[in-house]
Scaffold this motif. Structure first.
Motif, PDB file in Angstrom:
ATOM      1  N   HIS A  88       0.863  -1.184   0.000  1.00 48.64           N
ATOM      2  CA  HIS A  88       0.000   0.000   0.000  1.00 48.64           C
ATOM      3  C   HIS A  88       0.901   1.236   0.000  1.00 48.64           C
ATOM      4  N   ARG A 111       2.133  -2.428  -6.433  1.00 52.49           N
ATOM      5  CA  ARG A 111       1.729  -1.390  -5.486  1.00 52.49           C
ATOM      6  C   ARG A 111       0.296  -0.965  -5.755  1.00 52.49           C
ATOM      7  N   ALA A 112      -0.377  -0.485  -4.727  1.00 52.09           N
ATOM      8  CA  ALA A 112      -1.758  -0.031  -4.880  1.00 52.09           C
ATOM      9  C   ALA A 112      -1.988   1.170  -3.982  1.00 52.09           C
ATOM     10  N   ARG A 113      -2.910   2.051  -4.416  1.00 56.85           N
ATOM     11  CA  ARG A 113      -3.302   3.160  -3.558  1.00 56.85           C
ATOM     12  C   ARG A 113      -4.774   3.477  -3.789  1.00 56.85           C
ATOM     13  N   TRP A 153      -6.317  -0.058  -3.694  1.00 55.43           N
ATOM     14  CA  TRP A 153      -6.036  -0.781  -2.442  1.00 55.43           C
ATOM     15  C   TRP A 153      -7.329  -1.347  -1.860  1.00 55.43           C
ATOM     16  N   GLU A 213      -8.070  -5.275  -1.132  1.00 58.52           N
ATOM     17  CA  GLU A 213      -8.435  -5.774   0.202  1.00 58.52           C
ATOM     18  C   GLU A 213      -9.667  -6.674   0.165  1.00 58.52           C
ATOM     19  N   THR A 225      -3.715  -9.245   5.039  1.00 62.79           N
ATOM     20  CA  THR A 225      -2.988  -7.980   5.155  1.00 62.79           C
ATOM     21  C   THR A 225      -2.122  -8.017   6.410  1.00 62.79           C
TER      22      THR A 225
END
Length: 238
Positions: free
Chosen positions: A33, A86-88, A92, A96, A102
């Protein structure tokens, strides 16, 4: 474990081709994240990634008749591949919602997923970027506690944070394979404490000839095949 993962020929991190390469290949997806405004510290991201691999290996769904056990076996039976993306923001949140775990560090969050076929990533994971995982340590990491497992990085290799996260995960996994059931349980019950640090060159020379588990990279990305990337220095293996 019926076969020896430390010998070069039998190493799942080997760079030489083997007949197992003809079968379906699996990869362990890790997603970190990274929000633009508040990225995690690099060392924390590396340590959290390594812990997430251990959490996945020891999860009851990965063992025995668990729902992830077969794919975990298929993955560990071949080259051990890990890919960090990567994630945002909304990415994200979508990530999830997919089956996985996580793991949180001080500032880092890493979600680890059961292995997927190399050419069969779920859509929400496949869309994520691999690049852009360049992270920094705002202040130099403290000296590693000698009582803790330390994953030592090769000081001569400039790896992106994403690459180094995958390599730290490999190192944690090699240590896990070498431990007895009692040692694994103790490590898990303690919450998988560990440190990831860059070795100084003199120490690196000692570590690589110490007999401790050593990750040799298959050389798919960034670095030359056969490069030694990480030494897993677990107190129980010294």
């Amino acid at each position: 474990m019926s076969h020896d993962h430390t010998s070069t020929s039998g190493s799942p991190f080997r760079s030489e081709p083997s007949e197992r390469d003809q079968g379906q290949q699996f990869v362990l997806p890790l997603v970190v994240h990274i929000e633009k405004a508040a990225p995690p510290a690099r060392t924390d991201a590396l340590e959290t990634a390594a812990r997430s691999v251990l959490v996945m290996l020891s999860d009851e769904r990965s063992l025995g008749d668990g729902e992830w056990a077969q794919v975990m076996r298929d993955w560990q039976d071949a080259r051990i591949r890990k890919v960090v993306r990567r994630a945002r923001g909304a990415e994200w949140r979508r990530v999830e919602a997919l089956p996985g775990i996580t793991v949180s560090g001080k500032s880092a969050e890493v979600r680890v997923f059961p292995p997927v076929p190399l050419d069969g990533w779920p859509k929400d994971l496949a869309k994520l970027q691999v690049s852009g995982t360049d992270l920094d340590d705002p202040e130099p990491p403290a000296k590693a506690d000698p009582a803790l497992p330390v994953l030592w990085l090769n000081p001569d290799l400039g790896m992106s944070a994403g690459k180094a996260m995958a390599q730290a995960g490999h190192g944690a996994q090699l240590a896990w394979w070498e431990l007895s059931d009692e040692e694994r349980t103790a490590w898990r019950d303690a919450g998988f404490p560990l440190a990831v640090r860059s070795a100084d060159p003199e120490r690196w020379a000692q570590l690589t000839s110490s007999g401790l588990p050593l990750v040799r990279d298959a050389g798919f990305t960034e670095i030359a095949p056969g490069s030694c990337t990480v030494v897993a220095d677990h107190p129980a293996l010294r």
